[in-house]
Design a protein around this motif. Structure first.
Motif, PDB file in Angstrom:
ATOM      1  N   GLY A 164       0.827  -1.200   0.000  1.00 17.26           N
ATOM      2  CA  GLY A 164       0.000   0.000   0.000  1.00 17.26           C
ATOM      3  C   GLY A 164       0.867   1.259   0.000  1.00 17.26           C
ATOM      4  N   SER A 165       0.216   2.399  -0.259  1.00 15.16           N
ATOM      5  CA  SER A 165       1.013   3.616  -0.467  1.00 15.16           C
ATOM      6  C   SER A 165       1.640   4.131   0.821  1.00 15.16           C
ATOM      7  CB  SER A 165       0.176   4.681  -1.150  1.00 15.16           C
ATOM      8  OG  SER A 165      -1.112   4.688  -0.599  1.00 15.16           O
ATOM      9  N   ILE A 166       1.011   3.903   1.968  1.00  9.72           N
ATOM     10  CA  ILE A 166       1.651   4.344   3.219  1.00  9.72           C
ATOM     11  C   ILE A 166       2.844   3.446   3.528  1.00  9.72           C
ATOM     12  CG2 ILE A 166       1.326   4.564   5.721  1.00  9.72           C
ATOM     13  CD1 ILE A 166      -1.509   5.539   5.153  1.00  9.72           C
ATOM     14  N   SER A 167       2.658   2.148   3.305  1.00 14.79           N
ATOM     15  CA  SER A 167       3.763   1.216   3.530  1.00 14.79           C
ATOM     16  C   SER A 167       4.947   1.546   2.625  1.00 14.79           C
ATOM     17  CB  SER A 167       3.307  -0.221   3.280  1.00 14.79           C
ATOM     18  OG  SER A 167       2.057  -0.447   3.870  1.00 14.79           O
ATOM     19  N   ALA A 168       4.657   1.989   1.419  1.00 14.47           N
ATOM     20  CA  ALA A 168       5.732   2.314   0.475  1.00 14.47           C
ATOM     21  C   ALA A 168       6.629   3.413   1.028  1.00 14.47           C
ATOM     22  CB  ALA A 168       5.122   2.746  -0.860  1.00 14.47           C
ATOM     23  N   TRP A 169       6.024   4.299   1.815  1.00 13.35           N
ATOM     24  CA  TRP A 169       6.828   5.368   2.413  1.00 13.35           C
ATOM     25  C   TRP A 169       7.884   4.820   3.389  1.00 13.35           C
ATOM     26  CZ3 TRP A 169       7.962  10.465   2.238  1.00 13.35           C
ATOM     27  CH2 TRP A 169       7.275  11.202   1.266  1.00 13.35           C
ATOM     28  N   MET A 188      12.132   5.576   3.298  1.00 13.76           N
ATOM     29  CA  MET A 188      12.864   6.188   4.406  1.00 13.76           C
ATOM     30  C   MET A 188      14.371   6.049   4.242  1.00 13.76           C
ATOM     31  SD  MET A 188      10.911   7.514   6.792  1.00 13.76           S
ATOM     32  CE  MET A 188      11.892   7.419   8.272  1.00 13.76           C
ATOM     33  N   LYS A 189      14.774   4.893   3.691  1.00 15.79           N
ATOM     34  CA  LYS A 189      16.208   4.594   3.546  1.00 15.79           C
ATOM     35  C   LYS A 189      16.933   5.695   2.759  1.00 15.79           C
ATOM     36  CE  LYS A 189      15.323  -0.299   3.315  1.00 15.79           C
ATOM     37  NZ  LYS A 189      14.542  -0.863   2.223  1.00 15.79           N
ATOM     38  N   SER A 190      16.233   6.245   1.771  1.00 20.84           N
ATOM     39  CA  SER A 190      16.909   7.181   0.877  1.00 20.84           C
ATOM     40  C   SER A 190      16.914   8.621   1.419  1.00 20.84           C
ATOM     41  CB  SER A 190      16.228   7.136  -0.499  1.00 20.84           C
ATOM     42  OG  SER A 190      14.859   7.420  -0.322  1.00 20.84           O
ATOM     43  N   SER A 239      17.743  11.933   3.895  1.00 24.55           N
ATOM     44  CA  SER A 239      18.952  12.434   4.566  1.00 24.55           C
ATOM     45  C   SER A 239      18.812  12.272   6.084  1.00 24.55           C
ATOM     46  CB  SER A 239      19.137  13.912   4.228  1.00 24.55           C
ATOM     47  OG  SER A 239      18.149  14.664   4.912  1.00 24.55           O
ATOM     48  N   LYS A 240      19.925  12.389   6.764  1.00 21.29           N
ATOM     49  CA  LYS A 240      19.988  12.238   8.221  1.00 21.29           C
ATOM     50  C   LYS A 240      19.022  13.177   8.936  1.00 21.29           C
ATOM     51  CE  LYS A 240      24.230  10.891  10.582  1.00 21.29           C
ATOM     52  NZ  LYS A 240      25.571  11.429  10.879  1.00 21.29           N
ATOM     53  N   GLU A 241      18.907  14.413   8.398  1.00 24.21           N
ATOM     54  CA  GLU A 241      18.064  15.425   9.030  1.00 24.21           C
ATOM     55  C   GLU A 241      16.585  15.108   8.826  1.00 24.21           C
ATOM     56  OE1 GLU A 241      20.611  16.317   6.889  1.00 24.21           O
ATOM     57  OE2 GLU A 241      21.955  16.632   8.593  1.00 24.21           O
ATOM     58  N   GLU A 242      16.287  14.621   7.607  1.00 23.62           N
ATOM     59  CA  GLU A 242      14.877  14.378   7.267  1.00 23.62           C
ATOM     60  C   GLU A 242      14.301  13.151   7.981  1.00 23.62           C
ATOM     61  OE1 GLU A 242      13.573  15.648   2.842  1.00 23.62           O
ATOM     62  OE2 GLU A 242      15.398  14.424   2.952  1.00 23.62           O
TER      63      GLU A 242
END
Ligand code: DAH
Length: 338
Positions: free
Chosen positions: A37-42, A46-48, A50-53
């Motif tokens: 699903g689209s929420i799971s895809a988020w 996450m892996k990609s 940046s450290k701050e985000e």
């Protein structure tokens, strides 16, 4: 500007809210929360980041997932209760129900429990023995050899192999002493059997509570104290207890126990409720022989014993005129004790 995740959440909530049936709701749930699903895809994305985000988006993702999950569960529950009330709607709650039969303890069981409770307070533990016995435990060990006249007074039912249905619970005295060293303080409630002519006061199966106390310096005074206490706890403080000399092979002296109490119906006469006495040294010697030691040295140990007629006690306590009522299973009788 709203984060794309917030947009996704609003879309999901709207779809969930507007779902008109369970299938549409499930489709929306899979679309957003399912494995792809689209929420799971988020979560994958996450892996990609940046450290701050990462922490900011991670937190938002959690909030979004929780909000959408909660909304979907709430609507599922809603559909379910709708379904239930629809099916319950067909039930006519004004119809009379099936009455519930409430059981109760048999008067003998009630008697049994009351007695055990009183003896427990006096420090007696429970002991047990088999209903099918050998002659040695039932007679010989209790100082009643084959030629003894007391033996023919207690006719019972024999098995082809020579064993018998015990004529009294006194057998448990022997079994307890074989298994354990003194001091002993036990009671043993159970059934006993005799080949009786059955009438209002005689049955082929009846019930007794056996008692045995073995210690140093035990005397007839201890026996009287214990049984008087028991009778007054059971029948009330005004109960008079009388001990009359008698004969039992396994005790010396032997005493029959009678009670009388104004609190009882027909309480103005003496009623016999037990046999008792000071354990005969010959019983200790039989036990020693079986144990193969001097565990019950009559020079060191003494004891008292008693056998209470439980059916008799219950008949007095509950004012029951006929012993046969106990085993007839007549609900009109049994309901009176519920
Ligand atoms: N066993 C005896 C009977 O059934 C009752 C009895 C008498 C038991 C004296 C005892 C005792 O323990 O000491 O008649």
């Amino acid at each position: 500007m709203a984060h794309p995740l917030e947009q996704l959440r609003d879309d999901a909530l709207r779809e969930i809210e507007s779902a008109s049936d369970e299938q549409t709701l499930e489709a929306a749930r899979v679309k957003y929360l399912g494995r792809s699903g689209s929420i799971s895809a988020w979560g994958e994305q996450m892996k990609s980041l940046s450290k701050e985000e990462k922490p900011v988006v991670g937190k938002l993702l959690n909030e979004v997932r929780n909000a959408v999950t909660a909304a979907s569960e709430k609507r599922t529950a809603g559909f379910r209760s709708q379904k239930e009330s629809a099916s319950l709607g067909k039930i006519d709650i004004s119809l009379p129900g099936t009455p519930h039969q409430i059981g109760a303890l048999h008067p003998l069981t009630q008697m049994w429990e009351r007695s055990i409770e009183i003896f427990r307070r006096m420090g007696f533990a429970l002991a047990d023995g088999p209903d099918i016995e050998d002659e040695w435990h039932c007679f010989d060990a209790l100082n009643t050899p084959p030629e003894h006249p007391a033996r023919s007074e207690q006719d019972t039912f024999y098995l082809p192999d020579g064993r018998l249905l015990r004529t009294h619970t006194s057998t448990v005295q022997i079994r307890t002493m074989q298994a354990e060293k003194p001091p002993i303080r036990v009671i043993s409630p159970g059934a006993a059997y005799r080949n009786e002519e059955i009438d209002a006061t005689h049955a082929a199966q009846f019930h007794q509570i056996e008692g045995l106390c073995v210690d140093e310096n035990v005397s007839v005074a201890d026996l009287k104290g214990a049984l008087e206490f028991f009778m007054r706890e059971l029948f009330g403080p005004d109960t008079a207890v009388q001990f009359r000399p008698h004969f039992f092979p396994f005790t010396e002296p032997s005493l029959e126990v009678y009670v009388k109490s104004k609190a009882l119906k027909g309480g103005e006469r003496w009623i016999e409720v037990a046999g008792s006495g000071v354990v005969h040294p010959a019983v200790f010697e039989q036990v020693n022989k079986a144990r193969g030691d001097k565990g019950y040295d009559p020079e060191k140990w003494s004891g008292y014993a008693f056998g209470l007629g439980m059916d008799r006690l219950a008949m007095i306590l509950f004012d029951i005129p006929d012993l046969r009522l106990f085993s007839q299973n007549d609900l009109r009788f049994l309901r009176q004790f519920a």
